[in-house]
Design a protein around this motif. Structure first.
Motif, PDB file in Angstrom:
ATOM      1  N   GLU A   1       0.803  -1.221   0.000  1.00 26.53           N
ATOM      2  CA  GLU A   1       0.000   0.000   0.000  1.00 26.53           C
ATOM      3  C   GLU A   1       0.836   1.272   0.000  1.00 26.53           C
ATOM      4  O   GLU A   1       0.291   2.370  -0.151  1.00 26.53           O
ATOM      5  N   ALA A   2       2.153   1.149   0.157  1.00 31.44           N
ATOM      6  CA  ALA A   2       3.017   2.335   0.258  1.00 31.44           C
ATOM      7  C   ALA A   2       3.008   3.145  -1.038  1.00 31.44           C
ATOM      8  O   ALA A   2       3.062   2.584  -2.142  1.00 31.44           O
ATOM      9  N   GLN A   3       2.960   4.458  -0.896  1.00 27.41           N
ATOM     10  CA  GLN A   3       2.985   5.377  -2.035  1.00 27.41           C
ATOM     11  C   GLN A   3       4.341   6.052  -2.197  1.00 27.41           C
ATOM     12  O   GLN A   3       4.641   6.615  -3.245  1.00 27.41           O
ATOM     13  N   GLY A   4       5.150   6.014  -1.136  1.00 24.59           N
ATOM     14  CA  GLY A   4       6.430   6.707  -1.130  1.00 24.59           C
ATOM     15  C   GLY A   4       6.469   7.723  -0.013  1.00 24.59           C
ATOM     16  O   GLY A   4       5.497   8.454   0.202  1.00 24.59           O
ATOM     17  N   GLY A   5       7.588   7.750   0.720  1.00 25.05           N
ATOM     18  CA  GLY A   5       7.740   8.686   1.819  1.00 25.05           C
ATOM     19  C   GLY A   5       7.401   8.111   3.184  1.00 25.05           C
ATOM     20  O   GLY A   5       7.603   8.778   4.202  1.00 25.05           O
ATOM     21  N   GLU A   6       6.907   6.869   3.257  1.00 24.48           N
ATOM     22  CA  GLU A   6       6.530   6.274   4.528  1.00 24.48           C
ATOM     23  C   GLU A   6       7.750   5.762   5.298  1.00 24.48           C
ATOM     24  O   GLU A   6       8.779   5.417   4.713  1.00 24.48           O
ATOM     25  N   THR A   7       7.607   5.683   6.624  1.00 25.10           N
ATOM     26  CA  THR A   7       8.563   5.024   7.504  1.00 25.10           C
ATOM     27  C   THR A   7       7.830   3.940   8.270  1.00 25.10           C
ATOM     28  O   THR A   7       6.797   4.198   8.898  1.00 25.10           O
ATOM     29  N   PHE A   8       8.364   2.712   8.205  1.00 25.08           N
ATOM     30  CA  PHE A   8       7.776   1.587   8.908  1.00 25.08           C
ATOM     31  C   PHE A   8       8.727   1.160  10.025  1.00 25.08           C
ATOM     32  O   PHE A   8       9.909   0.881   9.770  1.00 25.08           O
ATOM     33  N   LEU A   9       8.234   1.139  11.247  1.00 23.30           N
ATOM     34  CA  LEU A   9       9.006   0.777  12.425  1.00 23.30           C
ATOM     35  C   LEU A   9       8.726  -0.684  12.751  1.00 23.30           C
ATOM     36  O   LEU A   9       7.613  -1.041  13.144  1.00 23.30           O
ATOM     37  N   LEU A  10       9.760  -1.532  12.599  1.00 24.44           N
ATOM     38  CA  LEU A  10       9.584  -2.974  12.668  1.00 24.44           C
ATOM     39  C   LEU A  10       9.795  -3.488  14.084  1.00 24.44           C
ATOM     40  O   LEU A  10      10.843  -3.263  14.701  1.00 24.44           O
ATOM     41  N   ALA A  11       8.810  -4.198  14.591  1.00 25.72           N
ATOM     42  CA  ALA A  11       8.945  -4.852  15.884  1.00 25.72           C
ATOM     43  C   ALA A  11      10.000  -5.955  15.786  1.00 25.72           C
ATOM     44  O   ALA A  11      10.317  -6.436  14.699  1.00 25.72           O
ATOM     45  N   PRO A  12      10.571  -6.387  16.913  1.00 29.94           N
ATOM     46  CA  PRO A  12      11.558  -7.481  16.882  1.00 29.94           C
ATOM     47  C   PRO A  12      10.977  -8.746  16.279  1.00 29.94           C
ATOM     48  O   PRO A  12       9.765  -8.987  16.338  1.00 29.94           O
ATOM     49  N   GLY A  13      11.855  -9.555  15.680  1.00 27.45           N
ATOM     50  CA  GLY A  13      11.396 -10.837  15.164  1.00 27.45           C
ATOM     51  C   GLY A  13      11.994 -11.189  13.824  1.00 27.45           C
ATOM     52  O   GLY A  13      12.756 -10.422  13.221  1.00 27.45           O
ATOM     53  N   ASN A  14      11.649 -12.355  13.344  1.00 24.82           N
ATOM     54  CA  ASN A  14      12.125 -12.893  12.077  1.00 24.82           C
ATOM     55  C   ASN A  14      11.113 -12.565  10.988  1.00 24.82           C
ATOM     56  O   ASN A  14       9.990 -13.066  11.005  1.00 24.82           O
ATOM     57  N   TYR A  15      11.531 -11.746  10.028  1.00 25.30           N
ATOM     58  CA  TYR A  15      10.654 -11.347   8.925  1.00 25.30           C
ATOM     59  C   TYR A  15      10.916 -12.161   7.662  1.00 25.30           C
ATOM     60  O   TYR A  15      10.348 -11.865   6.611  1.00 25.30           O
ATOM     61  N   GLY A  16      11.807 -13.151   7.747  1.00 23.04           N
ATOM     62  CA  GLY A  16      12.044 -14.023   6.603  1.00 23.04           C
ATOM     63  C   GLY A  16      12.727 -13.318   5.449  1.00 23.04           C
ATOM     64  O   GLY A  16      13.676 -12.571   5.629  1.00 23.04           O
ATOM     65  N   VAL A  17      12.236 -13.550   4.244  1.00 26.30           N
ATOM     66  CA  VAL A  17      12.833 -12.998   3.024  1.00 26.30           C
ATOM     67  C   VAL A  17      12.138 -11.693   2.660  1.00 26.30           C
ATOM     68  O   VAL A  17      10.922 -11.643   2.518  1.00 26.30           O
ATOM     69  N   LEU A  18      12.922 -10.654   2.494  1.00 20.20           N
ATOM     70  CA  LEU A  18      12.398  -9.361   2.052  1.00 20.20           C
ATOM     71  C   LEU A  18      12.701  -9.205   0.569  1.00 20.20           C
ATOM     72  O   LEU A  18      13.869  -9.152   0.167  1.00 20.20           O
ATOM     73  N   ALA A  19      11.670  -9.145  -0.243  1.00 20.29           N
ATOM     74  CA  ALA A  19      11.823  -8.965  -1.683  1.00 20.29           C
ATOM     75  C   ALA A  19      10.996  -7.770  -2.113  1.00 20.29           C
ATOM     76  O   ALA A  19       9.779  -7.743  -1.903  1.00 20.29           O
ATOM     77  N   ILE A  20      11.645  -6.785  -2.701  1.00 21.50           N
ATOM     78  CA  ILE A  20      10.955  -5.574  -3.150  1.00 21.50           C
ATOM     79  C   ILE A  20      11.281  -5.361  -4.625  1.00 21.50           C
ATOM     80  O   ILE A  20      12.452  -5.342  -5.017  1.00 21.50           O
ATOM     81  N   ARG A  21      10.240  -5.163  -5.421  1.00 21.26           N
ATOM     82  CA  ARG A  21      10.386  -4.916  -6.859  1.00 21.26           C
ATOM     83  C   ARG A  21       9.629  -3.653  -7.270  1.00 21.26           C
ATOM     84  O   ARG A  21       9.188  -3.548  -8.404  1.00 21.26           O
TER      85      ARG A  21
END
Length: 335
Positions: free
Chosen positions: A65-85
């Protein structure tokens, strides 16, 4: 300086999105799973408002849903594989909410991504039997305006030495790596066929082969990094360099600055330090001769004859460097 904090977690999840996705895979049964240990980031992360994200499902939704300019604050934990295209119109930042308990990724795949900042996270690789030295779990390909800062790239050991490539960069532009740690790798950072690549204030140690290896880079800046305590595999046949610039992609590198770095053999094995060989190429070919290079104000402690060795460069300045001989324990000589 960097300490380990145990985090117990083992999940299996797969979420695929049209623009960006996060994927969590089950590790091979024979392997110690990645992200079972997360490394605290002893860096001060900037206080910033942002959207709280608690797990990989929420991160997938947020990126979609991100449009650009957002900051996401990630809680602790395993997020697995991050793939961004996704090519975001403005920087989208992913930052750990707690530097003492950071978010962890077992893989990074940025491909055709644009305007992405990753701050204060852990990228953790766990060796599995049979994986080759050159395995890549973390990569940036065909992407632009990427920043990774205040993070740890934590490799794995095979036979007691580093294994795999920490970060692979190819066909990308405007990539900055700042204040990160690269440890327990076969090779720390490898980059090719890219432009405007900056490595600023990073630390490299417990590396088996090359700390940094580049080929075909235009506007490369390597400044204020600390490389030390490399550990080779006995009789492993590695060509160890702390920083190597090659011609293996059949093109030169241009506008290179290597400044104010510390290269220190420390408690580790001797290496070549700053090395730019011929790579077996014809150095009479102008397209294979590196151009416009500054090597300044670096400190080198090592026990190998190639402290600063440069071949086939036009318009080069080497000045104000300190190259200090360290005796090898086994021979008391410089190799």
């Amino acid at each position: 300086m960097y300490r380990l904090r145990s985090i117990v977690g083992s999940l299996t999840l797969a979420v695929t999105l049209a623009g960006a996705f996060v994927l969590l895979l089950s590790p091979p049964l024979a392997a110690a799973p990645a992200c079972t240990e997360a490394n605290a980031i002893d860096k001060v992360l900037s206080a910033e408002k942002g959207q709280s994200v608690r797990n990989s499902q929420e991160l997938s939704t947020a990126l979609r849903e991100a449009q650009g300019g957002e900051t996401f604050l990630l809680a602790p934990g395993n997020y697995g594989v991050l793939a961004i295209r996704t090519a975001f119109s403005k920087p989208v930042t992913l930052r750990s909410a707690d530097a003492n308990n950071p978010a962890c990724f077992s893989e990074l795949r940025l491909k055709k991504a644009r305007n992405v900042t990753l701050d204060g996270v852990v990228f953790d690789y766990a060796y599995a039997p049979g994986e080759r030295n050159f395995i890549v779990r973390f990569s940036i390909r065909e992407s632009a305006n990427i920043v990774i800062s205040n993070s740890v790239f934590d490799g794995g050991h095979k036979a007691g030495v580093g294994h795999g490539r920490g970060l692979f960069i190819k066909n990308s532009a405007s990539v900055e790596l700042s204040n990160n740690v690269f440890r327990k790798w076969w090779k720390g950072v490898v980059g090719a066929d890219s432009t405007v690549l900056s490595l600023l204030g990073n630390e490299f140690y417990d590396i088996r082969s090359d700390g940094m290896g580049f080929a075909g880079i235009d506007r490369l800046r390597v400044e204020n990094n600390h490389l030390h305590s490399f550990r080779g595999l006995p009789n492993g046949g590695d060509h160890r360099d702390m920083l190597q610039i090659m011609r293996v992609t059949n093109r030169r590198s241009t506008d290179v600055t290597i400044m104010s770095n510390i290269f220190d053999m420390g408690a580790g094995d001797y290496t070549q330090t700053i090395f730019m060989g011929s790579s077996g190429k014809n150095l009479n070919d102008p397209m294979l001769r590196h151009q416009n290079m500054l090597i300044e104000n670096n400190i080198i402690y090592n026990a190998q004859a190639h402290g600063i060795s440069v071949y086939g460069v036009d318009n080069i300045s080497i000045r104000k460097n300190s190259v200090i001989r360290v005796r090898r324990d086994e021979t008391k000589r410089v190799s």
